[in-house]
Design a protein around this motif. Structure first.
Motif, PDB file in Angstrom:
ATOM      1  N   PHE A   1      -3.163   0.766   1.246  1.00 36.18           N
ATOM      2  CA  PHE A   1      -4.188   1.390   0.218  1.00 36.18           C
ATOM      3  C   PHE A   1      -5.118   2.440   0.801  1.00 36.18           C
ATOM      4  O   PHE A   1      -5.279   3.509   0.192  1.00 36.18           O
TER       5      PHE A   1
ATOM      6  N   HIS B   1      -3.258   5.839   1.305  1.00 40.60           N
ATOM      7  CA  HIS B   1      -2.972   6.414  -0.230  1.00 40.60           C
ATOM      8  C   HIS B   1      -4.313   6.149  -1.224  1.00 40.60           C
ATOM      9  O   HIS B   1      -4.270   6.056  -2.418  1.00 40.60           O
ATOM     10  N   HIS B   2      -5.530   6.300  -0.664  1.00 41.92           N
ATOM     11  CA  HIS B   2      -6.646   5.972  -1.053  1.00 41.92           C
ATOM     12  C   HIS B   2      -6.923   6.880  -2.489  1.00 41.92           C
ATOM     13  O   HIS B   2      -7.397   6.316  -3.585  1.00 41.92           O
TER      14      HIS B   2
ATOM     15  N   PHE C   1      -4.327   5.634  -5.215  1.00 43.03           N
ATOM     16  CA  PHE C   1      -5.061   4.342  -5.562  1.00 43.03           C
ATOM     17  C   PHE C   1      -6.072   4.347  -6.707  1.00 43.03           C
ATOM     18  O   PHE C   1      -6.168   3.739  -7.576  1.00 43.03           O
ATOM     19  N   SER C   2      -7.091   5.142  -6.133  1.00 41.15           N
ATOM     20  CA  SER C   2      -8.276   5.133  -6.903  1.00 41.15           C
ATOM     21  C   SER C   2      -8.142   5.950  -8.221  1.00 41.15           C
ATOM     22  O   SER C   2      -8.760   5.814  -9.192  1.00 41.15           O
TER      23      SER C   2
ATOM     24  N   ALA D   1      -6.406   3.660 -10.631  1.00 38.68           N
ATOM     25  CA  ALA D   1      -7.123   2.666 -10.833  1.00 38.68           C
ATOM     26  C   ALA D   1      -8.482   3.132 -11.789  1.00 38.68           C
ATOM     27  O   ALA D   1      -8.769   2.461 -12.681  1.00 38.68           O
TER      28      ALA D   1
ATOM     29  N   LEU E   1     -12.586   1.611  -1.626  1.00 40.26           N
ATOM     30  CA  LEU E   1     -11.725   1.883  -2.651  1.00 40.26           C
ATOM     31  C   LEU E   1     -12.286   1.492  -4.030  1.00 40.26           C
ATOM     32  O   LEU E   1     -12.156   2.314  -5.113  1.00 40.26           O
TER      33      LEU E   1
ATOM     34  N   SER F   1     -12.774   4.203  -6.914  1.00 39.32           N
ATOM     35  CA  SER F   1     -12.082   3.986  -8.292  1.00 39.32           C
ATOM     36  C   SER F   1     -13.110   4.103  -9.330  1.00 39.32           C
ATOM     37  O   SER F   1     -12.831   4.670 -10.491  1.00 39.32           O
TER      38      SER F   1
END
Length: 331
Positions: free
Chosen positions: A4, A7-8, A11-12, A15, A92, A96
């Motif tokens: 995660f 690839h933050h 992902f964020s 999300a 994270l 997000s």
């Protein structure tokens, strides 16, 4: 967790988009744009003096722009830096939430749907009041078709400003990049006017907004055309005209004082077969504007729903491309 973090941004971003789809923008929830607006108002009050020469006004306007942009980057960057030191999961989560606060798809849909509902109830006064919340023109002079047209226009324009452009900057620079874009967009909406008060003071803000949206506005238009092609396949969306969307985009995309505002508006006008824009009343004065699109039919209340469907299709397509690109480039 390492996956995660690697690839933050992807992902964020994803999300944040899901959070926007689920909860939108609750008025009780503190929003960064409100703080940006207060900072802009505070600085403008103390920097913008009518007694200054136009050169000094432009210089002070540039100081405001630099201060707001620096603050809008530094604050989220510092918060994320501290969160990362505390725990990756906190980092994270906060990133997000920041991404979520930069996306305005559901808010745009919700506010324009209020206009749709009041028009369906034949309550013109309430429809005018609802549309006044999302447009800057005088709404008390609008009839039913004028109200519907104003709503469709703002959905089309804000597909870029409120959705695609923030996603574009977050995909490139993370949540802090999205916050900087929101600051640029907020300054444009507050001080980038050609009236006596802001003509020179807001010059830097206006030019910076034009530059920041140069690529996102055109990308939004292209993705909206592709979305029109996809949606037109479905029987329920047979009112959409993909070929006409391309035609009107190529012909009318520069029929606006801003080099960017008519990009998505021209696509929406062509896709829906409507004639948008034209003369508009601001503060009791008529501002002459070119028409965008051809009147293949009269505008109707349902076009607000169609415009929102087109906006969300464009948003989904933007998200798919952005998240995929981030994952691919960070492998």
């Amino acid at each position: 967790m390492d996956l995660f973090l690697n690839h933050h941004i992807a992902f964020s971003l994803f999300a944040g988009f899901l959070l926007d789809c689920i909860i939108g923008d609750p008025h009780c929830f503190p929003h960064p744009v409100r703080f940006m607006g207060k900072l802009i108002s505070f600085l403008e009050k103390y920097l913008n003096k009518s007694s200054d020469s136009w050169k000094i006004q432009r210089l002070k306007g540039a100081i405001l722009v630099f201060t707001v942009i620096f603050s809008s980057f530094l604050v989220p960057f510092a918060i994320l830096f501290v969160c990362k030191l505390i725990h990756p999961a906190l980092f994270l989560t906060v990133e997000s939430i920041m991404c979520y606060q930069c996306i305005a798809a559901k808010s745009l849909c919700s506010e324009s749907t209020k206009v749709y509902r009041e028009l369906k109830r034949n309550d013109l006064e309430k429809a005018r009041k609802a549309v006044s919340m999302i447009v800057g023109r005088d709404t008390d002079v609008l009839d039913e078709k004028g109200v519907a047209k104003a709503a469709v226009e703002t959905i089309a324009e804000n597909t870029s400003d409120g959705v695609v452009a923030p996603i574009f900057f977050m995909a490139l620079f993370g949540a802090a990049g999205g916050m900087v874009y929101k600051a640029i967009n907020t300054m444009d909406s507050m001080i980038a006017y050609k009236n006596k008060r802001f003509k020179h003071f807001g010059f830097c803000a206006a030019k910076l907004d034009d530059f920041a949206n140069l690529i996102p506005a055109r990308l939004s238009a292209i993705l909206m055309i592709v979305s029109t092609m996809i949606l037109a396949v479905f029987p329920s969306q047979q009112r959409l005209h993909p070929i006409n969307a391309i035609k009107i985009f190529l012909r009318d995309r520069y029929k606006h004082a801003s080099p960017n505002s008519a990009q998505t508006e021209s696509v929406a006008a062509g896709a829906l077969g409507l004639q948008l824009a034209g003369n508009t009343v601001y503060d009791g004065k008529v501002e002459e504007k070119d028409f965008i699109g051809d009147k293949l039919r009269e505008i109707e209340t349902a076009d607000i729903v169609r415009a929102n469907t087109l906006m969300y299709a464009t948003t989904f397509l933007t998200m798919i491309i952005s998240v995929t690109a981030r994952i691919y480039t960070c492998r």
